[in-house]
Motif scaffolding. Structure first.
Motif, PDB file in Angstrom:
ATOM      1  N   PHE A  24       0.861  -1.184   0.000  1.00 27.88           N
ATOM      2  CA  PHE A  24       0.000   0.000   0.000  1.00 27.88           C
ATOM      3  C   PHE A  24       0.899   1.236   0.000  1.00 27.88           C
ATOM      4  O   PHE A  24       1.669   1.448   0.929  1.00 27.88           O
ATOM      5  N   TYR A  25       0.795   2.036  -1.053  1.00 31.53           N
ATOM      6  CA  TYR A  25       1.583   3.263  -1.148  1.00 31.53           C
ATOM      7  C   TYR A  25       0.651   4.467  -1.144  1.00 31.53           C
ATOM      8  O   TYR A  25      -0.318   4.512  -1.896  1.00 31.53           O
ATOM      9  N   MET A  26       0.983   5.399  -0.290  1.00 32.76           N
ATOM     10  CA  MET A  26       0.159   6.609  -0.175  1.00 32.76           C
ATOM     11  C   MET A  26       1.065   7.811  -0.358  1.00 32.76           C
ATOM     12  O   MET A  26       2.112   7.903   0.277  1.00 32.76           O
ATOM     13  N   CYS A  27       0.661   8.722  -1.243  1.00 30.75           N
ATOM     14  CA  CYS A  27       1.465   9.924  -1.441  1.00 30.75           C
ATOM     15  C   CYS A  27       1.392  10.791  -0.184  1.00 30.75           C
ATOM     16  O   CYS A  27       0.313  11.134   0.288  1.00 30.75           O
ATOM     17  N   GLY A  28       2.564  11.122   0.319  1.00 29.44           N
ATOM     18  CA  GLY A  28       2.633  11.915   1.547  1.00 29.44           C
ATOM     19  C   GLY A  28       2.792  13.396   1.259  1.00 29.44           C
ATOM     20  O   GLY A  28       2.632  13.838   0.118  1.00 29.44           O
ATOM     21  N   GLU A 206      10.253  10.691  -7.577  1.00 28.30           N
ATOM     22  CA  GLU A 206      10.562  10.135  -6.252  1.00 28.30           C
ATOM     23  C   GLU A 206       9.553   9.042  -5.860  1.00 28.30           C
ATOM     24  O   GLU A 206       9.932   8.027  -5.281  1.00 28.30           O
ATOM     25  N   CYS A 207       8.278   9.238  -6.215  1.00 30.53           N
ATOM     26  CA  CYS A 207       7.274   8.232  -5.832  1.00 30.53           C
ATOM     27  C   CYS A 207       7.513   6.926  -6.594  1.00 30.53           C
ATOM     28  O   CYS A 207       7.355   5.847  -6.026  1.00 30.53           O
ATOM     29  N   SER A 208       7.897   7.024  -7.873  1.00 34.84           N
ATOM     30  CA  SER A 208       8.200   5.803  -8.632  1.00 34.84           C
ATOM     31  C   SER A 208       9.410   5.093  -8.028  1.00 34.84           C
ATOM     32  O   SER A 208       9.398   3.875  -7.839  1.00 34.84           O
ATOM     33  N   PRO A 231      -1.351  15.848 -12.788  1.00 37.34           N
ATOM     34  CA  PRO A 231      -0.501  14.938 -13.552  1.00 37.34           C
ATOM     35  C   PRO A 231       0.272  13.918 -12.712  1.00 37.34           C
ATOM     36  O   PRO A 231       0.856  13.001 -13.266  1.00 37.34           O
ATOM     37  N   HIS A 232       0.277  14.083 -11.358  1.00 38.74           N
ATOM     38  CA  HIS A 232       1.227  13.315 -10.557  1.00 38.74           C
ATOM     39  C   HIS A 232       1.121  11.799 -10.769  1.00 38.74           C
ATOM     40  O   HIS A 232       2.101  11.137 -11.095  1.00 38.74           O
ATOM     41  N   HIS A 233      -0.066  11.238 -10.602  1.00 38.50           N
ATOM     42  CA  HIS A 233      -0.169   9.778 -10.707  1.00 38.50           C
ATOM     43  C   HIS A 233      -0.040   9.292 -12.146  1.00 38.50           C
ATOM     44  O   HIS A 233       0.484   8.209 -12.408  1.00 38.50           O
ATOM     45  N   GLU A 234      -0.536  10.106 -13.060  1.00 37.48           N
ATOM     46  CA  GLU A 234      -0.362   9.776 -14.482  1.00 37.48           C
ATOM     47  C   GLU A 234       1.135   9.680 -14.800  1.00 37.48           C
ATOM     48  O   GLU A 234       1.579   8.747 -15.500  1.00 37.48           O
ATOM     49  N   ASN A 235       1.901  10.613 -14.251  1.00 43.34           N
ATOM     50  CA  ASN A 235       3.341  10.615 -14.501  1.00 43.34           C
ATOM     51  C   ASN A 235       4.044   9.453 -13.799  1.00 43.34           C
ATOM     52  O   ASN A 235       4.994   8.873 -14.337  1.00 43.34           O
ATOM     53  N   GLU A 236       3.578   9.118 -12.612  1.00 40.40           N
ATOM     54  CA  GLU A 236       4.156   7.956 -11.916  1.00 40.40           C
ATOM     55  C   GLU A 236       3.993   6.693 -12.759  1.00 40.40           C
ATOM     56  O   GLU A 236       4.903   5.878 -12.868  1.00 40.40           O
ATOM     57  N   ILE A 237       2.811   6.531 -13.357  1.00 40.16           N
ATOM     58  CA  ILE A 237       2.566   5.351 -14.201  1.00 40.16           C
ATOM     59  C   ILE A 237       3.542   5.348 -15.384  1.00 40.16           C
ATOM     60  O   ILE A 237       4.178   4.341 -15.683  1.00 40.16           O
TER      61      ILE A 237
END
Ligand SMILES: [Zn+2]
Length: 465
Positions: A24-28, A206-208, A231-237
């Motif tokens: 489980f990953y949660m953006c902090g 950093e999240c990736s 865009p954050h999660h789209e970019n992580e993908i």
């Protein structure tokens, strides 16, 4: 259990890669200031969901990143003439104070961006080798047009986004949507050495890098606020799937906005509360109760009045709990009352299994309390095992939501509220023991102190004059 997956826009059966393990990953937070109560909602809801997974028997590894290097951190620390690292550490301490006040269980790992520079650089190198990234004079960008699935989470199309994007002056990117993976150090900024010269990582990478390091290439649940979808999660993908060629996240969960008078809370509108301010005035249980009463995906209306009414609901729960404890003390082996506790538990689980429907879950807890209160009101000894089962139901369900005051919480609450509730409970006990003169004396003395009591079927509440 079904969860609404933002990626597929449908409720899906929850099947982790390696049950009973759940990653489980949660953006902090980006640690440049105290977080606002809208972020607090996301932290609290992910905490409740994590606790429910634990309740269901999953072995959850929960990771939340701390963005401790960023434009805002550099700007703020320069303004007050402090070192960026030192400033970020100070805000991290404040962050921990606030999540503790909100009764959020600590993550298993809190990776910091500045402690994962090597992992970030390695990941950018892979993206460059695979031609997803390109360098321009010490900056490295992700080439969005190279990633086939770009837009699949947010449902946005590259062409539409491009035509909507403003053309910046001195644009060095190939495409306006390309985003920075590595930023060339400007004068006076903190930096790290890299194959592209001195610089620092972008936010998305950093999240990736950190989710891969701590949870592996494919994670079960990735959560965050709605505002992070694009865009954050789209970019992580794009980064993680570009580098690994594997599915990055199985279930994307997103938390709705927190509104004040039907407007999204924001600094620019001036309708902004920090979690610090709110937790100074209200108990964590009433804040969590208000959050639990709204489905996590929907917008949540936030006001002092709603917090007060959440607190009123909780008084019923707390009064019930006190009565229950004293009933257990007086319990015996008489036949069990005819209330099917397991039926209530099943209903509660069905509600939370249906895309984590906490409002329904709360309603079931209160239906249950109402049912049991009828039995407690008879004021005769009750079967001990039955009462212990009642207690176990309330403990376990309220624990997930974090709405029951426990003795370990005592230190963090206003002493005034605790003392008043102590007096209320003593009076309730006096009445239960038919010591009406003592009960009346407690009430009269409290009135003299400006505390008015109101008795109802569900218990006693108080009001300060
Ligand atoms: Zn993130």
């Amino acid at each position: 259990m079904k969860i609404y997956n933002t990626l597929t826009k449908s409720k899906e059966e929850f099947e982790p890669v390696n049950p009973p393990q759940v990653t489980f990953y949660m953006c902090g937070p980006t640690v440049y200031d105290l977080f606002h109560i809208g972020n607090g909602r996301s932290f609290v809801m992910s905490d409740m969901f994590r606790k429910y997974l634990i309740y269901k028997g999953y072995n959850v590894k929960f990771v939340m990143n701390l963005t401790d290097i960023d434009d805002k951190i550099i700007k703020r620390s320069n303004e007050i003439n402090t070192d960026a690292k030192e400033f970020a550490e100070k805000i991290i301490k404040e962050f921990f104070t606030d999540i503790e006040r909100l009764k959020v269980k600590k993550a298993d790992v809190y990776p910091k961006a500045t402690e994962h520079i090597n992992e970030i650089i390695d990941l950018i190198k892979i993206l460059q080798e695979k031609d997803y990234a390109y360098e321009v004079d010490g900056d490295v960008f992700y080439n969005v047009s190279k990633f086939i699935g770009y837009g699949k989470l947010s449902g946005k199309k590259i062409d539409d986004l491009e035509s909507g994007a403003r053309i910046e002056i001195n644009e060095i990117k190939k495409n306006p949507l390309d985003f920075a993976l590595w930023k060339n150090a400007k004068e006076g900024e903190p930096f790290w050495d890299s194959p592209w010269g001195k610089g620092r990582p972008g936010w998305h990478i950093e999240c990736s890098a950190m989710s891969m390091k701590h949870l592996g290439e494919t994670i079960d649940i990735h959560a965050g606020g709605n505002d992070l979808i694009f865009p954050h999660h789209e970019n992580e993908i794009a980064q993680s799937e570009g580098a690994n060629g594997k599915q990055f996240v199985r279930y994307w969960m997103h938390f709705g906005f927190l509104n004040i008078k039907d407007e999204k809370m924001s600094k620019s509108l001036g309708n902004f509360f920090t979690a610090r301010e709110v937790t100074k005035k209200h108990s964590p249980e009433s804040i969590r109760m208000l959050f639990a009463q709204t489905h996590y995906r929907g917008p949540l209306n936030f006001s002092e009045d709603l917090l007060d009414s959440a607190a009123k609901g909780l008084e019923k729960l707390n009064n019930f709990y006190e009565l229950l404890i004293s009933a257990i003390e007086k319990s015996d082996e008489t036949p069990k009352p005819e209330v099917d506790i397991e039926e209530f538990r099943k209903k509660f689980e069905d509600a939370l299994d249906d895309d984590f429907n906490t409002p329904q879950g709360v309603a079931i807890i209160f239906d249950f309390i109402k049912e049991i209160n009828k039995i407690l009101a008879e004021n005769t000894p009750i079967n001990r095992n039955f009462l212990l089962d009642v207690k176990s139901f309330v403990d376990s369900t309220a624990e997930i939501l974090g709405i029951l005051k426990t003795s370990e919480d005592a230190g963090s609450k206003g002493i005034e509220d605790q003392l008043i509730n102590l007096l209320i409970n003593l009076r309730t006990k006096a009445k239960a023991d038919k010591n009406f003169s003592l009960a009346d004396e407690i009430r009269d003395e409290m009135i003299k102190l400006g505390i008015t009591l109101r008795d109802s079927k569900e218990g006693t509440t108080y009001k300060l004059n």
